[in-house]
Enzyme design. Structure first.
Site, PDB file in Angstrom:
ATOM      1  CE  LYS B  67      -4.254  -1.797   0.239  1.00 44.72           C
ATOM      2  NZ  LYS B  67      -5.186  -1.634  -0.912  1.00 44.72           N
ATOM      3  CD  GLU B  89     -10.057   3.843   0.729  1.00 44.63           C
ATOM      4  OE1 GLU B  89      -9.962   5.078   0.622  1.00 44.63           O
ATOM      5  OE2 GLU B  89      -9.323   3.050   0.110  1.00 44.63           O
ATOM      6  CB  SER B 356      -0.090  -7.978  -1.103  1.00 43.93           C
ATOM      7  OG  SER B 356      -0.994  -8.769  -0.350  1.00 43.93           O
TER       8      SER B 356
END
Lengths: 260, 375
Positions: B67, B89, B356
């Site tokens: 991210k 969010e 991830s």
């Protein structure tokens, strides 16, 4: 019936259909029409009402929980139409329930129910090609939202493709009541009139007679939503129609409001 | 809508701006820790007996997941646009932590919306965000998960659009977000391709990634799309059953629809109401999927499968005990698919799994689900 605002400013009353019940919404709509609402917007309950503030979110959550569907709302529209031939009737919906119902069938059924127009909240005019064709095919007025932040080229497209009236959002943000109107609204309405001779209705945050009177100075109609939905939330199904009727009568006292 | 047009315009300008790209590249390298290793799982490969398994170690990035790639890119864009307030969010909290981190780095105000259910199950990330100086606002509407956090962030954005930048963390939402988020994660597959060619001298047989909104998967797939011999496999959350409401497998139970400004596959009921979803991993627990994945699905270029809660939990344990790597519950869905797939493939085949994120954030859930004793 074509959408008309004979008294200025006209009143557009938004109701979340099915809150507290479909029967109650019908009675409330009739009461609103009889006390001076020129147009009723019937809100189709949706699980994820992105453009709405807490009051309408709660109403939609209750109506969704009761299983209220687009099909039910169209049936409700036809009942209101049968009882009141002259009122303006607009189906207000997020796009997904319409897509799921089928755009073509929706257009047919909304027209057959006696609706005058449709406001698809989260459909932008740039993506509305197929929708506009369907609305035109059955003679329904497509109504688009114009925001204070909309640049001229978007306002022109919104004004050109809207029918019935152009819906001007009074301020940036979501639905819900506010203390006072900002200067955004008047300048937006003036900009819309450059491209359209349609009536302009101002909504979002219109909650009292003072607001309605202010809107009357520069626009053709005021949309009242959250204030009425909240009143219905506080009432019982039995008392809601009377409470809404009294509230709407109160909105119609501009002289008193301006003198204050 | 005007804000999206402005964003598109500014993003196009930033893409062509060498100074912007140089600053981003520097931060990705020195702050976030790129390039991430491509690690060969020797023991796991030997035990499964089939394809060679490689992990793209996005879990080793600063803040613990992919991210940060997108958070850095978009925060620099926000600064370039003169916005001082950032909202975001978050589902699992990884995007929220990445955004909070980047806002601390750049001295920007940050508000993160997070569903109440997700706040409870990813409490560690809530604490991290607050420590970093971010205001975390719980969302109690709807399903109280990622979907509702996105709605609330969008409501904030339209209300404060003149001062605020919405730093969306998934390959979702209205254009240009899905494109922009994909571009900022594209570095994953660019590195993957270079690294596998250097190690094996050929492209992988398949690339496997978990798909919630789809940001890590689109980043891991993108450079391989023209290489048609490389299978692209997205893994959705199979949850705890096949009924609507028990999973988040959009390609298995979803229909085309519009949610939050995106036309894609959406889990919904017969009236067009968005369905509840379930996954043990907060980051995959979403009713729709990035529109580019819908396109890759419909064109047949990528395959989408699902792995359920139990398989993901098993994969966490297997990877931890075989390779000493604790994957996030989201990424564990991709690992679970690799565990299933590898033994069915030949020894010369190569599977690259995009790992991830790391699983530290999930220790509460893992301790409970796997009955691990604490003090």
């Amino acid at each position: 019936m074509p959408i008309r605002f004979d008294r200025k400013p006209g009143l557009v009353v938004y109701l979340t259909a099915g809150d507290p019940s479909l029967d109650a919404t019908r009675e409330i709509a009739i009461a609103a029409i009889d006390t001076g609402a020129a147009v009723i917007e019937l809100g189709v309950p949706f699980s994820d009402p992105l453009a709405d503030g807490p009051v309408i979110q709660r109403a939609m959550e209750r109506a969704v929980a009761r299983g209220t569907s687009l099909r039910d709302v169209l049936k409700l529209a036809s009942q209101i139409r049968a009882e009141r031939a002259d009122a303006g009737l607009v189906i207000f919906s997020y796009l997904n329930p319409i897509l799921r119902y089928g755009l073509h069938k929706f257009a047919d059924d909304a027209a057959a129910a006696g609706a005058d127009g449709v406001l698809a909240t989260d459909l932008i005019v740039e993506e509305a090609g197929e929708y506009l064709i369907e609305m035109a095919r059955v003679g329904l007025a497509p109504i688009f939202l114009a925001a204070p932040t909309s640049p001229d080229e978007r306002l022109e497209a919104i004004a050109t493709h809207s029918k019935g009236f152009v819906y001007a959002i009074s301020r940036v943000g979501i639905t819900g009541t506010q203390q006072s109107l900002t200067s955004d609204a008047a300048s937006l309405v003036a900009r819309i009139r450059r491209w359209s001779t349609l009536p302009v209705a101002v909504g979002f945050g219109i909650s009292n007679s003072e607001h309605v009177a202010q809107v009357g100075q520069f626009a053709d109609a005021a949309v009242v939503g959250s204030a009425i939905v909240e009143l219905i939330e506080r009432s019982t199904p039995k008392t809601a129609p009377g409470a809404v009727a009294r509230f709407i009568k109160g909105l119609r006292q501009p002289e008193a409001a301006l003198a204050r | 809508m005007a804000a999206l047009l402005e964003l598109e315009h500014e993003y196009d300008a930033a893409k062509a701006d060498a100074a912007f790209q140089a600053e981003l590249a520097d931060l990705l390298h020195n702050f976030a820790g790129r390039p991430t290793p491509l690690y060969f799982c020797k023991r796991l490969t030997e035990q499964l007996g089939g394809a060679k398994i490689y992990l793209k170690r996005e879990d080793l990035l600063h803040t613990g997941a992919h991210k940060i790639n997108n958070a850095l890119g978009q925060a620099l864009l926000a600064r370039r646009m003169g916005k001082k307030r950032i909202i975001a969010e978050t589902g699992a909290g990884q995007h929220g932590v990445a955004t909070a981190t980047v806002c601390a780095l750049l001295g920007m105000e940050c508000v993160v919306y997070m569903g109440d259910v997700d706040m409870a199950r990813q409490e560690l990330n809530v604490l991290r965000m607050r420590l970093l100086g971010t205001e975390v606002r719980g969302v109690s509407s709807g399903s109280k998960t990622l979907k509702d956090a996105i709605s609330e962030a969008m409501r904030d954005w339209v209300t404060n659009v003149r001062t605020t930048y919405y730093l969306l963390g998934s390959a979702l939402g209205a254009h240009p977000y899905p494109t922009m988020v994909r571009d900022f994660h594209r570095c994953i597959s660019i590195e993957m391709k270079e690294q596998i060619l250097a190690k094996e001298g050929r492209l992988p047989t398949a690339v496997v990634a978990c798909v919630g909104g789809g940001s890590n998967a689109i980043g891991a797939f993108y450079e391989f799309i023209p290489n048609r011999e490389v299978r692209l496999i997205g893994v959705e959350a199979g949850g705890c059953g096949t009924e609507l409401g028990q999973h988040a497998a959009r390609f298995r139970g979803g229909e085309p629809g519009v949610l939050q400004g995106t036309f894609s596959y959406v889990l919904q009921d017969e009236n067009g109401q968005i369905a509840a979803t379930h996954s043990v991993s907060a980051g995959l627990d979403y009713a729709s999927i990035g529109p580019e994945h819908a396109m890759l699905h419909d064109s047949g270029r990528a395959e989408y499968v699902s792995q359920d809660d139990a398989a993901a939990l098993d994969a966490v344990v297997k990877l931890a005990r075989t390779e000493g790597i604790l994957p996030a519950l989201e990424s564990a869905h991709a690992v679970a698919e690799a565990l299933r797939l590898a033994p069915t493939m030949a020894a010369r085949d190569i599977l690259v799994v995009n790992l991830s994120g790391r699983g530290d954030k999930d220790m509460g859930i893992l301790a409970r689900e796997l009955k691990i004793q604490g003090a």
